[in-house]
Design an enzyme around this catalytic site. Structure first.
Site, PDB file in Angstrom:
ATOM      1  N   SER A 221      -1.108   6.372   6.366  1.00  0.00           N
ATOM      2  CA  SER A 221      -0.442   5.330   7.145  1.00  0.00           C
ATOM      3  C   SER A 221      -0.957   5.333   8.590  1.00  0.00           C
ATOM      4  CB  SER A 221       1.072   5.522   7.073  1.00  0.00           C
ATOM      5  OG  SER A 221       1.763   4.418   7.617  1.00  0.00           O
ATOM      6  N   ASP A 322       2.039  -2.733  -1.266  1.00  0.00           N
ATOM      7  CA  ASP A 322       2.390  -2.121   0.021  1.00  0.00           C
ATOM      8  C   ASP A 322       2.759  -3.235   1.002  1.00  0.00           C
ATOM      9  OD1 ASP A 322       2.469  -0.841   2.517  1.00  0.00           O
ATOM     10  OD2 ASP A 322       0.876   0.558   1.978  1.00  0.00           O
ATOM     11  N   HIS A 354       4.164   1.486  -0.269  1.00  0.00           N
ATOM     12  CA  HIS A 354       3.688   2.330   0.827  1.00  0.00           C
ATOM     13  C   HIS A 354       4.099   3.784   0.636  1.00  0.00           C
ATOM     14  CE1 HIS A 354       1.933   2.678   4.812  1.00  0.00           C
ATOM     15  NE2 HIS A 354       2.968   3.357   5.240  1.00  0.00           N
TER      16      HIS A 354
END
Length: 413
Positions: A221, A322, A354
């Site tokens: 991320s 995501d 995600h």
């Protein structure tokens, strides 16, 4: 995680930044380092010194205080917008549903003799890293330098503990690098911290039984964004002949998990998700610097030809559903790298969100395509390690399936 405030963002005050920096941990790991060895010799670590129970409790309390104090300071700094609060409540419920797994992982993190916590790699309060060491101490081990996510705001090295513990079971050392978050620091501080952490690993990991010739960089991320910036910027420095303390050639491969690599394309997306434009631009030091901290934009520049040629093999992973960072970010970055002559692969996971790839799937235990790919990639030139991986027991389940499914439905990410 998308976050929101109902008011415009002021510039961080000097007092706030100074106060938050004093909340960092100022301790080095109390475990001794492993001694340096010759790679050609058989490695055997010295006996480990066990910490006392009271010292472990004290360490846990100090780490908890750090996270809590930074969270409250961040809350007072950002304000309390309605949508932001609803996301915060969703995050609390998400964490509660996964708490059975988090508690087991926290126990291993604080009390396992295989974990060396808060090793100092620099002079800033958050310049700390955790090491996860395999129980098998024969020979030098490959190393993963891991950078956690957290929307550039709530990242913390312990978020990588599940990955660290599971990879250590496969004879891979994991170093989770902590770095300053906003408002402690802005993006240039984060990139500098991560680069300094990589520097420490490249130059010191042999003392802990790691192979300095088998270092892999991985980010998740926001951590994928920060670590890729550190890698690309280091390649540029190296291509210019600047003085450097670690070389891109020391990184065998880069793994980017659910990352964002083109910031100008993400400003509106994050704004709609609740990470307001004013906050995001403050983190990134203004709109004019967005391209400077966008790896995809940097490698498109013809002047970066030599730097691109220095980059290691890049593998990007992304879930197709995501909503925090669209999978197009990984697709376009890999396409750009291909056009520029770099070696890059894209692996998409249909229907994954995600958090599926980094939390729910690992907590589920058993077979995991992403985990198995990374392990096989790292051990590709080690037949014995591959054989041990094939015969190894399946990974343990930490959370019942019903709680994992509920957590996926309420996840604010």
């Amino acid at each position: 995680m998308a976050m929101e405030t109902s008011t415009s963002l002021p510039e961080p005050s000097e007092n706030l930044s100074q106060q938050m920096e004093t909340d960092g941990l100022m301790r080095v790991s109390s475990f001794p380092r492993r001694r340096a060895v010759n790679k050609s010799s058989s490695f055997k670590a010295p006996p480990r010194r066990q910490q006392s129970f009271s010292r472990e409790i004290g360490h846990a309390a100090a780490e908890t205080y750090l996270i809590t104090s930074l969270s409250f300071k961040l809350l007072s700094y950002l304000g309390v917008g309605y949508r932001w609060i609803t996301r915060l409540l969703a995050l609390a419920l998400y964490a509660m549903l996964l708490m059975p797994g988090f508690l087991q992982i926290a126990f291993q993190y604080f009390f396992s003799s295989q974990v060396r916590r808060s090793i100092i790699y620099g002079d800033q309060p958050r310049n700390r890293l955790d090491l996860y060491l395999p129980s098998n101490e024969d020979g030098l081990k490959p190393v993963v330098a891991f950078v956690t996510g957290g929307a550039w705001i709530i990242g913390y090295k312990a978020w990588g503990s599940l990955l660290g513990l599971q990879l250590a079971e496969r004879d891979i050392i994991v170093a989770c690098i902590d770095y300053r978050n906003f408002p402690q620091g802005t993006i240039s501080d984060m990139v500098n911290d991560v680069s300094q952490g990589i520097d420490y690993i490249c130059n010191n990991i042999i003392e802990y039984g790691g192979d300095p010739n088998k270092i892999y960089l991985m980010g998740q991320s926001a951590g994928a964004h920060v670590s890729s910036c550190a890698l690309v910027q280091q390649a540029i420095k190296e291509s210019r002949g600047d003085s450097i303390s670690w070389s891109v050639s020391q990184i065998k491969a880069y793994f980017g998990l659910s990352g964002g690599y083109n910031l100008p394309n993400l400003v509106d997306h994050f704004h709609n998700r609740g990470l307001y434009r004013s906050i995001f631009l403050s983190i990134m030091e203004g709109e004019k610097l967005l391209e400077q901290f966008s790896p995809e934009v940097i490698v498109q520049d013809p002047s970066s030809d030599k730097a691109v040629s220095l980059l290691p093999h890049i593998v990007l992973f992304h879930g197709t559903t995501d909503s925090s960072i669209p999978s197009d970010e990984s697709k376009t970055f890999v396409n750009t790298l291909h056009r520029r002559g770099a070696q890059a692969d894209l692996i998409l996971y249909d229907g994954k969100t995600h958090t599926d790839l980094f939390l729910q799937d690992p907590l589920r235990g058993g077979k995991d395509e992403l985990f198995d790919y990374v392990v096989a990639f790292i051990h590709a030139d080690d037949i014995e390690a591959l054989a041990r991986d094939a015969m190894g027991p399946p990974r343990r389940r930490y959370v019942p399936e019903i709680l994992l499914r509920l957590a996926r439905r309420v996840s604010p990410f």
